[in-house]
Scaffold this active site. Structure first.
Site, short mmCIF file in Angstrom:
data_model
loop_
_atom_site.label_atom_id
_atom_site.label_comp_id
_atom_site.label_asym_id
_atom_site.label_seq_id
_atom_site.Cartn_x
_atom_site.Cartn_y
_atom_site.Cartn_z
N GLU A 191 0.81 -1.22 0.00
CA GLU A 191 0.00 0.00 0.00
C GLU A 191 0.85 1.27 0.00
O GLU A 191 0.40 2.33 0.42
CB GLU A 191 -0.97 -0.01 1.19
CG GLU A 191 -1.90 -1.21 1.17
CD GLU A 191 -2.69 -1.39 2.46
OE1 GLU A 191 -2.74 -0.46 3.27
OE2 GLU A 191 -3.24 -2.49 2.65
N GLY A 192 2.09 1.17 -0.45
CA GLY A 192 2.95 2.33 -0.52
C GLY A 192 3.60 2.71 0.79
O GLY A 192 4.30 3.72 0.87
#
Length: 223
Positions: A191-192
């Site tokens: 998710e970064g």
């Protein structure tokens, strides 16, 4: 931060039976990523939320860099030994099913990837076009990016690796790409998140490089 949903009501196909995406579908996903990049941005961090996409990433990595399925397939969110065996078998079956396209990185993305991987590849390519630096996140993001580098050498020259995750194959992908990770914290969330943590490291490095006084400016004595 922007979140882009990618045809959540239409799952990609089972890549052990058919190509994960049609040509129209992969182009649409690439364009979704391409169009998501703000031309005024000074940095891009890509991340994803998906189910089962470490399997797709493992299949892509094996297709691009060679080796057996078990060399690239990991536990993802923490599957047990039986789950890992199933994942490994699925990756091997996918590689065998699409053996005729393994020398074409973009076909590898289409046949073995997912919309989120294609969208990240599209966003990273657009950032290259706009001269926007990119911080790569984890295994899935790096596998998506690898399709670009294997298609066109130098396609990731604007990218740095934010971190190396707990997924064992991530480090192997980065090594093949010639990217040294900034952080190694055994993260596996995706998710970064790992790339986002690396922003502070890069900002500090830029500040030191551009703002630190020289000895002469600081009045440091030669003696």
């Amino acid at each position: 931060m922007d979140v882009h949903a990618l045809s959540l009501d239409r799952p990609t196909a089972d890549f052990t039976m058919d190509a994960a995406m049609s040509e129209d579908e992969v182009v649409a996903a690439l364009l979704a990523g391409w169009n998501a990049v703000d031309p005024a941005a000074d940095l891009l961090v890509t991340g994803e939320m998906g189910i089962g996409n470490t399997t797709s990433a493992a299949a892509i990595a094996a297709a691009l860099f060679g080796g057996a399925a078990d060399e690239w397939t990991g536990r993802g969110t923490g599957v047990d030994d039986d789950g890992l065996a199933v994942k490994t078998r699925v990756v091997a079956e996918g590689l065998a099913r699409h053996s005729d396209v393994l020398d074409d990185p973009l076909q590898v993305l289409r046949c073995l990837g997912g919309r989120e991987l294609a969208a990240m590849a599209g966003a990273i390519a657009r950032a290259r076009h706009l001269r926007i630096p990119v911080i790569l996140d984890g295994f899935i993001c790096s596998a998506a990016a690898a399709t670009l580098e294997m298609a066109v050498t130098g396609a990731l020259d604007h990218c740095v690796a934010g971190h190396v995750s707990a997924e064992a194959a991530h480090g192997k992908v980065l090594k093949n790409l010639g990217k040294e990770p900034l952080l190694a914290l055994d993260m596996r969330l995706g998710e970064g998140s790992g790339a986002a943590l690396a922003i502070g490291v890069l900002k500090g490095a830029v500040a030191c490089h551009s703002g630190m006084s020289t000895f002469a400016e600081a009045g440091v004595s030669d003696g």
